[in-house]
Design a protein around this motif. Structure first.
Motif, short mmCIF file in Angstrom:
data_model
loop_
_atom_site.label_atom_id
_atom_site.label_comp_id
_atom_site.label_asym_id
_atom_site.label_seq_id
_atom_site.Cartn_x
_atom_site.Cartn_y
_atom_site.Cartn_z
N ARG A 6 0.93 -1.14 -0.03
CA ARG A 6 0.01 -0.10 0.06
C ARG A 6 0.85 1.19 0.10
NH1 ARG A 6 -4.38 -2.92 3.49
NH2 ARG A 6 -5.29 -4.04 1.79
N TRP A 7 0.44 2.41 -0.76
CA TRP A 7 1.38 3.47 -1.03
C TRP A 7 0.62 4.67 -0.17
CZ3 TRP A 7 0.40 1.97 -6.60
CH2 TRP A 7 1.15 0.80 -6.94
N VAL A 8 -0.03 4.43 0.85
CA VAL A 8 -0.56 5.62 1.79
C VAL A 8 0.67 6.47 2.25
CG1 VAL A 8 -1.83 6.34 4.05
CG2 VAL A 8 -2.66 4.26 2.34
N GLY A 9 0.53 7.80 2.17
CA GLY A 9 1.49 8.70 2.56
C GLY A 9 2.45 8.87 1.69
N ARG A 10 2.55 8.17 0.16
CA ARG A 10 3.57 8.28 -0.72
C ARG A 10 3.05 9.43 -1.73
NH1 ARG A 10 6.64 3.21 -2.04
NH2 ARG A 10 8.34 4.77 -2.45
N LEU A 11 3.72 9.82 -2.50
CA LEU A 11 3.88 10.60 -3.77
C LEU A 11 3.40 9.78 -5.10
CD1 LEU A 11 6.08 13.46 -3.02
CD2 LEU A 11 3.64 13.20 -2.47
N LEU A 12 2.50 9.99 -5.77
CA LEU A 12 2.16 9.44 -7.37
C LEU A 12 2.80 10.76 -7.86
CD1 LEU A 12 -1.34 8.07 -7.22
CD2 LEU A 12 0.73 6.90 -6.67
N THR A 36 -5.64 16.79 -16.89
CA THR A 36 -6.07 16.90 -15.65
C THR A 36 -5.14 16.34 -14.73
OG1 THR A 36 -8.50 16.13 -16.42
CG2 THR A 36 -7.93 15.63 -14.09
N PHE A 37 -4.02 15.40 -15.35
CA PHE A 37 -3.04 15.02 -14.39
C PHE A 37 -2.06 15.34 -14.77
CE2 PHE A 37 -6.59 12.23 -13.11
CZ PHE A 37 -6.68 12.53 -11.68
N ARG A 38 -1.38 16.05 -15.93
CA ARG A 38 -0.24 16.10 -16.66
C ARG A 38 0.74 17.14 -15.62
NH1 ARG A 38 2.60 20.09 -19.22
NH2 ARG A 38 3.98 19.24 -20.84
N ARG A 39 1.84 16.48 -15.30
CA ARG A 39 2.89 17.05 -14.18
C ARG A 39 2.18 17.27 -12.98
NH1 ARG A 39 7.69 20.03 -17.25
NH2 ARG A 39 7.85 18.31 -18.88
N THR A 40 1.37 16.38 -12.33
CA THR A 40 0.74 16.64 -11.17
C THR A 40 1.82 15.73 -10.07
OG1 THR A 40 -0.85 14.82 -11.38
CG2 THR A 40 -1.60 16.74 -11.78
N VAL A 41 1.48 16.09 -8.84
CA VAL A 41 1.99 15.33 -7.87
C VAL A 41 0.99 15.11 -6.78
CG1 VAL A 41 3.57 15.33 -5.76
CG2 VAL A 41 4.26 16.67 -7.90
N ILE A 42 0.62 13.82 -6.46
CA ILE A 42 -0.45 13.76 -5.62
C ILE A 42 -0.05 12.88 -4.36
CG2 ILE A 42 -2.56 11.92 -5.58
CD1 ILE A 42 -3.09 12.43 -8.56
N LEU A 43 -0.49 13.37 -3.33
CA LEU A 43 -0.28 12.93 -1.87
C LEU A 43 -1.44 11.88 -1.76
CD1 LEU A 43 1.15 12.67 0.98
CD2 LEU A 43 -0.73 14.51 1.68
N LEU A 44 -0.76 10.51 -1.67
CA LEU A 44 -2.23 9.58 -1.30
C LEU A 44 -2.28 9.43 -0.11
CD1 LEU A 44 -3.24 7.48 -3.68
CD2 LEU A 44 -1.66 5.78 -3.03
N LEU A 45 -3.89 9.50 0.13
CA LEU A 45 -4.25 9.41 1.45
C LEU A 45 -4.93 8.13 1.79
CD1 LEU A 45 -5.84 13.01 1.21
CD2 LEU A 45 -3.71 12.26 2.46
N ASP A 46 -5.46 7.41 1.05
CA ASP A 46 -5.71 5.93 1.32
C ASP A 46 -5.37 5.08 -0.01
OD1 ASP A 46 -7.39 4.07 2.66
OD2 ASP A 46 -9.05 4.62 1.69
N HIS A 47 -5.14 3.72 0.52
CA HIS A 47 -4.96 3.05 -0.79
C HIS A 47 -5.31 1.63 -0.05
CE1 HIS A 47 -1.87 0.75 -3.46
NE2 HIS A 47 -3.05 1.11 -3.94
N VAL A 70 -6.56 16.80 18.13
CA VAL A 70 -8.00 16.94 18.21
C VAL A 70 -8.37 17.14 16.78
CG1 VAL A 70 -9.93 17.84 19.15
CG2 VAL A 70 -8.40 17.23 20.85
N GLY A 71 -9.35 16.40 16.39
CA GLY A 71 -10.01 16.80 15.04
C GLY A 71 -9.40 16.27 13.81
N VAL A 72 -8.01 15.56 14.05
CA VAL A 72 -7.53 14.98 13.04
C VAL A 72 -7.35 13.53 12.88
CG1 VAL A 72 -4.96 15.02 12.14
CG2 VAL A 72 -5.78 17.00 13.09
N ASP A 73 -7.43 13.29 11.73
CA ASP A 73 -7.40 11.61 11.45
C ASP A 73 -6.15 11.44 10.78
OD1 ASP A 73 -7.76 8.95 10.89
OD2 ASP A 73 -9.29 9.28 9.41
N ARG A 74 -5.37 10.74 11.55
CA ARG A 74 -3.66 10.78 11.22
C ARG A 74 -3.75 9.60 10.03
NH1 ARG A 74 1.20 11.48 13.78
NH2 ARG A 74 0.39 11.92 15.66
N VAL A 75 -3.20 10.12 8.83
CA VAL A 75 -3.09 9.15 7.80
C VAL A 75 -1.82 8.32 7.80
CG1 VAL A 75 -3.08 9.02 5.26
CG2 VAL A 75 -4.44 10.56 6.15
#
Length: 189
Positions: free
Chosen positions: A6-12, A22-33, A95-100
């Motif tokens: 699983r790649w949670v917390g990694r960059l795509l 839509t995705f050209r040269r994007t950097v995505i932080l993966l929050l769930d996998h 408080v109020g944060v769901d740690r990924v």
């Protein structure tokens, strides 16, 4: 899928092969996998819209540039708050944060900012997200559309997010770093 896959917390990081706007040269932080799919937010697409336009109470607390970010093409009418989660004594999550993962978390934007801001050093708010159905992301990675790279704690909160694609590639220890100089238009090369 095994946990270590699983790649949670990694960059795509979009490869030059991914040319769709839509995705050209994007950097995505993966929050769930997980087995059912994946989702994350595009961290290098600021909109020229103040956060105050949708969540005025949070405007003073977002990291510079103090804009709303387009998190992806899905759910553009929803907002996601991503925060840096500092190491706390005893490993407590604010408080109020769901740690990924250790460094990042999702913030409950229904809370009062005063209840949270003292506990999180960085905050970014995203309109929408990027999502994949079961197996779709793995297929896109296998076909060469994405590189899966380690994230640094500062990546989602970069002050110059438009340069993040180049910066993430440049720091890679392999030939991948050469892609950081890939021209926008190969015909001009």
């Amino acid at each position: 899928m095994a946990d270590d896959e699983r790649w949670v917390g990694r960059l795509l990081v979009a490869t030059p092969r991914l040319e769709h706007p839509t995705f050209r040269r994007t950097v995505i932080l993966l929050l769930d996998h997980a087995d059912g799919g994946a989702f994350g937010v595009v961290v290098n697409r600021p909109l020229e819209v103040d956060v105050a336009a949708v969540l005025p109470a949070w405007q003073p607390w977002v990291s510079a540039p103090r804009y709303l970010f387009q998190g992806g093409p899905v759910g553009l009418d929803s907002a996601l708050g991503v925060v840096a989660v500092p190491s706390a004594p005893g490993g407590r999550t604010p408080v109020g944060v769901d740690r990924v993962v250790a460094s990042f978390g999702l913030l409950d934007l229904d809370l009062e900012p005063a209840d949270v801001v003292a506990q999180v050093p960085d905050l970014r708010i995203f309109a929408g997200y990027a999502g994949w159905s079961a197996g779709q992301l793995e297929e896109e990675v296998a076909e060469g559309s994405w590189w899966v790279l380690d994230a640094r704690p500062e990546d989602p909160f970069a002050a110059d997010p438009q340069e993040l694609w180049h910066r993430v590639l440049r720091r890679q220890p392999s030939d991948l770093a050469l892609y950081s100089t890939w021209p926008d238009d190969l015909t001009l090369n």
